[in-house]
Design a protein around this motif. Structure first.
Motif, short mmCIF file in Angstrom:
data_model
loop_
_atom_site.label_atom_id
_atom_site.label_comp_id
_atom_site.label_asym_id
_atom_site.label_seq_id
_atom_site.Cartn_x
_atom_site.Cartn_y
_atom_site.Cartn_z
N GLY A 1 28.17 41.61 34.29
CA GLY A 1 28.50 42.37 35.49
C GLY A 1 29.94 42.82 35.53
N GLN A 2 30.45 43.29 34.41
CA GLN A 2 31.86 43.67 34.32
C GLN A 2 32.11 45.14 34.65
N LYS A 3 31.08 45.96 34.63
CA LYS A 3 31.26 47.36 34.98
C LYS A 3 31.49 47.49 36.47
N PRO A 4 32.39 48.39 36.89
CA PRO A 4 32.68 48.56 38.31
C PRO A 4 31.42 48.74 39.15
N GLY A 5 31.30 47.93 40.18
CA GLY A 5 30.18 48.06 41.11
C GLY A 5 28.91 47.33 40.72
N ASN A 6 28.86 46.78 39.51
CA ASN A 6 27.61 46.18 39.05
C ASN A 6 27.31 44.81 39.65
N GLN A 7 28.28 44.23 40.37
CA GLN A 7 28.01 42.96 41.03
C GLN A 7 27.59 43.17 42.49
N LEU A 8 27.59 44.42 42.93
CA LEU A 8 27.22 44.71 44.31
C LEU A 8 25.71 44.58 44.52
N LEU A 9 25.33 44.07 45.67
CA LEU A 9 23.90 44.00 45.99
C LEU A 9 23.29 45.39 46.04
N ALA A 10 24.03 46.35 46.57
CA ALA A 10 23.51 47.73 46.67
C ALA A 10 23.16 48.28 45.30
N VAL B 1 38.20 39.60 44.11
CA VAL B 1 39.40 39.35 43.30
C VAL B 1 39.41 40.26 42.07
N GLU B 2 38.27 40.33 41.39
CA GLU B 2 38.19 41.14 40.18
C GLU B 2 38.42 42.62 40.49
N ASP B 3 37.89 43.08 41.63
CA ASP B 3 38.10 44.48 42.02
C ASP B 3 39.57 44.75 42.31
N LEU B 4 40.23 43.85 43.01
CA LEU B 4 41.65 44.04 43.34
C LEU B 4 42.50 44.06 42.08
N ILE B 5 42.20 43.18 41.13
CA ILE B 5 42.94 43.17 39.87
C ILE B 5 42.75 44.48 39.13
N SER B 6 41.52 44.97 39.09
CA SER B 6 41.23 46.21 38.37
C SER B 6 41.96 47.40 38.96
N ARG B 7 42.32 47.32 40.24
CA ARG B 7 43.01 48.41 40.92
C ARG B 7 44.51 48.18 41.01
N GLY B 8 44.98 47.13 40.34
CA GLY B 8 46.42 46.87 40.32
C GLY B 8 46.97 46.28 41.59
N ARG B 9 46.11 45.76 42.45
CA ARG B 9 46.56 45.16 43.71
C ARG B 9 46.67 43.64 43.49
N PHE B 10 47.65 43.28 42.67
CA PHE B 10 47.75 41.91 42.17
C PHE B 10 48.13 40.89 43.24
N GLU B 11 49.02 41.26 44.14
CA GLU B 11 49.42 40.33 45.20
C GLU B 11 48.21 39.94 46.05
N GLU B 12 47.41 40.95 46.43
CA GLU B 12 46.22 40.68 47.24
C GLU B 12 45.19 39.89 46.46
N ALA B 13 45.06 40.18 45.17
CA ALA B 13 44.12 39.44 44.33
C ALA B 13 44.47 37.96 44.29
N ALA B 14 45.76 37.67 44.11
CA ALA B 14 46.21 36.28 44.08
C ALA B 14 45.95 35.59 45.42
N GLU B 15 46.19 36.31 46.50
CA GLU B 15 45.98 35.75 47.84
C GLU B 15 44.51 35.40 48.07
N VAL B 16 43.60 36.31 47.68
CA VAL B 16 42.17 36.06 47.85
C VAL B 16 41.72 34.91 46.96
N ALA B 17 42.19 34.89 45.71
CA ALA B 17 41.82 33.82 44.79
C ALA B 17 42.26 32.46 45.34
N GLU B 18 43.44 32.40 45.91
CA GLU B 18 43.94 31.15 46.47
C GLU B 18 43.16 30.73 47.71
N GLU B 19 42.67 31.71 48.48
CA GLU B 19 41.82 31.40 49.63
C GLU B 19 40.50 30.79 49.16
N ILE B 20 39.98 31.31 48.04
CA ILE B 20 38.75 30.75 47.48
C ILE B 20 38.98 29.30 47.05
#
Length: 282
Positions: A87-96, A196-215
């Motif tokens: 499920g590494q392709k963009p959007g492939n982990q979405l239920l939709a 987290v994976e989506d944020l990293i792929s879009r270069g939003r690293f600070e937010e990715a780290a924050e979400v990962a730490e919340e998990i």
């Protein structure tokens, strides 16, 4: 994200949590329409099993509703997408995506099964982590476990198969990093990893780290989230320092506290995962 985890355990709902996370990745997600599809599938499986059916019979008809084509799924059975098994392709982990294409992966397939099982009120269903893989474990009233491999028709699968196919250390199993029934809160942590994976792929690293730490805050043994946190900090280091300065000595004095803090955060995240027995999968 925090709003989902702020709910007490008894109010954590797999479907609503997953749709909330999917909405962060794809804001156009039509949660109402997707929920209607999920309800219809669960209702069809429940009706085929019959009123008052035991859980094992419900499980059998849930497998039937998902993996066999028929009126209950519009004549389109769900299957494993061998072109993107992780499920590494963009959007492939979405239920939709899974509901539309009927082709899933080792994230979307167990997620759908988990959600439908909950809607059918099947007791003893839980998500289980393995290296880069999720599967379902059903435990009956006597405490007997049964693994269900959703990428292969939710067929019963022995622990030894996972240990052979998805190599993991004894320490990783003993620590509970892998091969352990996840609590509801821990499972929802896994469902949030796509954000987290989506944020990293879009270069939003600070937010990715924050979400990962919340998990990790809600699922302290989620090694994948720890690694993603470390990856986000490594990306920040690369973007803001390593890619700009030829040597650490050239980092401006006023930026060195942040530089050192990112190094420490990166190191701590990977050390936490490694302490649980996490190892890179080649």
């Amino acid at each position: 994200m925090k709003a989902v985890f702020a709910r007490p355990d008894e109010r954590l709902d797999y479907a609503r949590a997953k749709l909330a996370f999917d909405g962060l990745v794809a804001p156009a997600t039509n949660a109402t329409a997707i929920m209607a599809q999920l309800d219809a599938l669960a209702k069809a499986a429940t009706e085929m099993a019959g009123r008052g059916a035991p859980d094992l019979k419900k499980l059998a008809f849930l497998r039937h509703a998902i993996y066999d084509a028929g009126p209950w799924n519009g004549g389109r059975a769900f299957s494993y997408d061998l072109t993107d098994p992780l499920g590494q392709k963009p959007g492939n982990q979405l239920l939709a995506t899974y509901l539309t294409t009927r082709r899933g992966n080792c994230v979307s397939m167990p997620t759908l099964f988990l959600i439908l099982a909950e809607k059918m009120r099947i007791k003893g269903i839980a998500l289980v982590d393995a290296p880069l893989h999720l599967f379902i474990r059903y435990t009956d009233e006597a405490g007997k476990p049964l693994n269900l491999e959703t990428t292969s028709g939710a067929t019963p699968t022995r622990d030894v198969w996972y240990r052979e196919k998805l190599p993991m250390s004894d320490r990783a199993v003993a620590s509970g990093l892998y091969m352990r029934r996840l609590t509801r809160r821990e499972a929802i942590g896994d469902l949030a990893l796509g954000v987290v994976e989506d944020l990293i792929s879009r270069g939003r690293f600070e937010e990715a780290a924050e979400v990962a730490e919340e998990i990790v805050k809600n699922a302290p043994r989620n090694g994948h989230a720890m690694v993603k946190s470390g990856t986000a900090y490594a990306s920040l280091l690369q973007r803001d320092f390593i890619g700009k300065y030829a040597s650490p000595n050239l980092v401006p004095v006023e930026l060195r506290p942040r530089y050192l803090r990112l190094i420490e955060k990166n190191k701590a995240a990977f050390q936490s995962a490694e302490a649980l027995g996490w190892e890179p999968v080649e």
